[in-house]
Enzyme design. Structure first.
Site, mmCIF file in Angstrom:
data_model
loop_
_atom_site.group_PDB
_atom_site.id
_atom_site.type_symbol
_atom_site.label_atom_id
_atom_site.label_comp_id
_atom_site.label_asym_id
_atom_site.label_seq_id
_atom_site.Cartn_x
_atom_site.Cartn_y
_atom_site.Cartn_z
ATOM 1 N N ARG A 2 -16.059 -2.264 5.118
ATOM 2 C CA ARG A 2 -15.481 -3.271 4.206
ATOM 3 C C ARG A 2 -15.787 -4.677 4.688
ATOM 4 O O ARG A 2 -16.041 -5.579 3.899
ATOM 5 C CB ARG A 2 -13.972 -3.060 4.074
ATOM 6 C CG ARG A 2 -13.631 -1.893 3.176
ATOM 7 C CD ARG A 2 -12.202 -1.453 3.335
ATOM 8 N NE ARG A 2 -11.258 -2.471 2.952
ATOM 9 C CZ ARG A 2 -9.992 -2.498 3.372
ATOM 10 N NH1 ARG A 2 -9.544 -1.563 4.175
ATOM 11 N NH2 ARG A 2 -9.190 -3.449 2.974
ATOM 12 N N ARG B 78 -14.538 -11.351 -5.873
ATOM 13 C CA ARG B 78 -15.165 -10.913 -4.633
ATOM 14 C C ARG B 78 -16.682 -10.986 -4.709
ATOM 15 O O ARG B 78 -17.348 -10.666 -3.734
ATOM 16 C CB ARG B 78 -14.772 -9.462 -4.353
ATOM 17 C CG ARG B 78 -13.743 -9.306 -3.210
ATOM 18 C CD ARG B 78 -13.406 -7.850 -3.190
ATOM 19 N NE ARG B 78 -12.847 -7.256 -2.040
ATOM 20 C CZ ARG B 78 -11.556 -6.973 -1.863
ATOM 21 N NH1 ARG B 78 -10.659 -7.393 -2.690
ATOM 22 N NH2 ARG B 78 -11.170 -6.279 -0.812
ATOM 23 N N ARG C 200 -3.483 3.526 4.347
ATOM 24 C CA ARG C 200 -4.458 3.603 3.260
ATOM 25 C C ARG C 200 -5.715 4.301 3.783
ATOM 26 O O ARG C 200 -6.145 4.040 4.899
ATOM 27 C CB ARG C 200 -4.834 2.195 2.792
ATOM 28 C CG ARG C 200 -3.774 1.555 1.939
ATOM 29 C CD ARG C 200 -4.011 0.069 1.739
ATOM 30 N NE ARG C 200 -5.400 -0.308 1.501
ATOM 31 C CZ ARG C 200 -5.800 -1.571 1.304
ATOM 32 N NH1 ARG C 200 -4.917 -2.561 1.316
ATOM 33 N NH2 ARG C 200 -7.066 -1.848 1.107
ATOM 34 N N ARG D 120 -2.674 -0.878 10.317
ATOM 35 C CA ARG D 120 -1.789 -1.296 9.213
ATOM 36 C C ARG D 120 -1.147 -0.102 8.514
ATOM 37 O O ARG D 120 -1.787 0.907 8.262
ATOM 38 C CB ARG D 120 -2.646 -2.087 8.227
ATOM 39 C CG ARG D 120 -1.937 -2.524 6.988
ATOM 40 C CD ARG D 120 -2.648 -3.676 6.337
ATOM 41 N NE ARG D 120 -3.851 -3.282 5.620
ATOM 42 C CZ ARG D 120 -4.623 -4.150 4.983
ATOM 43 N NH1 ARG D 120 -4.351 -5.437 5.005
ATOM 44 N NH2 ARG D 120 -5.700 -3.730 4.337
ATOM 45 N N LYS E 108 -4.258 -11.888 3.563
ATOM 46 C CA LYS E 108 -4.178 -12.389 2.188
ATOM 47 C C LYS E 108 -2.986 -11.789 1.427
ATOM 48 O O LYS E 108 -2.283 -12.492 0.740
ATOM 49 C CB LYS E 108 -5.447 -12.047 1.392
ATOM 50 C CG LYS E 108 -6.685 -12.790 1.815
ATOM 51 C CD LYS E 108 -7.822 -12.589 0.814
ATOM 52 C CE LYS E 108 -8.224 -11.142 0.583
ATOM 53 N NZ LYS E 108 -8.737 -10.448 1.793
HETATM 54 P P1 AMP Z 1 -8.012 -4.673 -1.035
HETATM 55 O O1 AMP Z 1 -6.666 -4.085 -1.168
HETATM 56 O O2 AMP Z 1 -8.108 -6.054 -1.650
HETATM 57 O O3 AMP Z 1 -8.535 -4.644 0.364
HETATM 58 O O4 AMP Z 1 -9.006 -3.770 -1.909
HETATM 59 C C1 AMP Z 1 -9.199 -2.410 -1.620
HETATM 60 C C2 AMP Z 1 -10.480 -1.919 -2.263
HETATM 61 O O5 AMP Z 1 -10.394 -2.063 -3.695
HETATM 62 C C3 AMP Z 1 -11.743 -2.677 -1.898
HETATM 63 O O6 AMP Z 1 -12.295 -2.220 -0.684
HETATM 64 C C4 AMP Z 1 -12.639 -2.363 -3.094
HETATM 65 O O7 AMP Z 1 -13.146 -1.053 -3.042
HETATM 66 C C5 AMP Z 1 -11.649 -2.422 -4.242
HETATM 67 N N1 AMP Z 1 -11.537 -3.804 -4.776
HETATM 68 C C6 AMP Z 1 -10.467 -4.634 -4.695
HETATM 69 N N2 AMP Z 1 -10.724 -5.806 -5.288
HETATM 70 C C7 AMP Z 1 -11.997 -5.731 -5.749
HETATM 71 C C8 AMP Z 1 -12.851 -6.624 -6.447
HETATM 72 N N3 AMP Z 1 -12.450 -7.849 -6.772
HETATM 73 N N4 AMP Z 1 -14.096 -6.192 -6.753
HETATM 74 C C9 AMP Z 1 -14.515 -4.949 -6.458
HETATM 75 N N5 AMP Z 1 -13.771 -4.069 -5.772
HETATM 76 C C10 AMP Z 1 -12.517 -4.446 -5.425
#
Ligand code: AMP
Length: 216
Positions: free
Chosen positions: A173, A90, A162, A129, A15
């Protein structure tokens, strides 16, 4: 009218990579909730500290703070023409909140590309990654390594893994995704907004299909 695109799909399906490409092609803003939390973390804000406790466990940050962070972000002038939303919504509550905030701006979600992928491939992709410290450019130790180990090809900044890309957290996740985010597939399918795209193809092929979906 502004154009809002929601990119839906599991962690590691690409994404972020696709959102960056689409933002450049369409000139729409790229709004990544994960990047916004990481930025807050880097700046040691209260929101960043709160988010970290959830992110480190692979859990979702609570809806209330997430929704207000996104509301602030899409109220900025660079989102006047619309945005590519990457990682938000989400949960169904976030999707409802998004409808409400966009309708306040006289707008709505236009299209929801749903990028799909196999769980085992996703785990391999995310756990290999590496992310660039400055701009979040993304590499993979096996599939798309940087020219020089540990250094971003684009801006020369340091690459790091990360914390939440470590294998135990990735698995968690993906489970959180299956439990809390999958309901959004039906949510947007019902509205006729969902366009399914196979995320296991090459980056170029996925981009091509996304651009076709956006033209509709
Ligand atoms: P991502 O970079 O999109 O994989 O997001 C990393 C982490 O940020 C996720 O595992 C969540 O802990 C938090 N996060 C990101 N977007 C959301 C969201 N829309 N709602 C809740 N937590 C989020």
């Amino acid at each position: 009218m502004a154009t809002f695109i929601v990119l839906l799909g599991p962690p590691g399906v690409g994404k972020g990579t696709q959102a960056k490409i689409l933002a450049e092609t369409t000139k729409l803003a790229h709004v990544s909730s994960g990047d916004l939390f990481r930025e807050n973390l880097k700046n040691q804000t209260e929101l960043g500290k709160l988010a970290k406790s959830f992110m480190d466990k692979g859990e979702l940050v609570p809806d209330g703070v997430t929704i207000s962070m996104i509301r602030d972000r899409i109220s900025r002038p660079d989102c006047e023409a619309g945005a590519i939303l990457d990682g938000f919504p989400r949960t169904p509550a976030q999707a409802d909140a998004l409808e409400t905030m966009l309708s306040e701006f006289g707008s709505h979600v236009d299209v929801v590309p749903y990028i799909t992928g196999d769980e085992s491939v996703l785990i391999e992709r995310v756990s290999g990654r590496w992310t660039c410290r400055a701009e979040g450019h993304i590499y993979h130790q096996k599939f798309s390594p940087p020219k020089k180990a540990g250094v971003c090809d684009i801006d020369g900044s340091e690459l790091y893994q990360r914390d939440d890309d470590k294998i135990e957290t990735v698995t968690k996740r993906i489970h959180v995704y299956l439990e809390q985010t999958i309901p959004l597939v039906e949510y947007y399918r019902k509205d006729g907004k969902l366009v399914e795209i196979d995320g296991m193809q090459t980056v170029e092929q996925v981009t091509k299909e996304l651009l076709v979906a956006l033209k509709k």
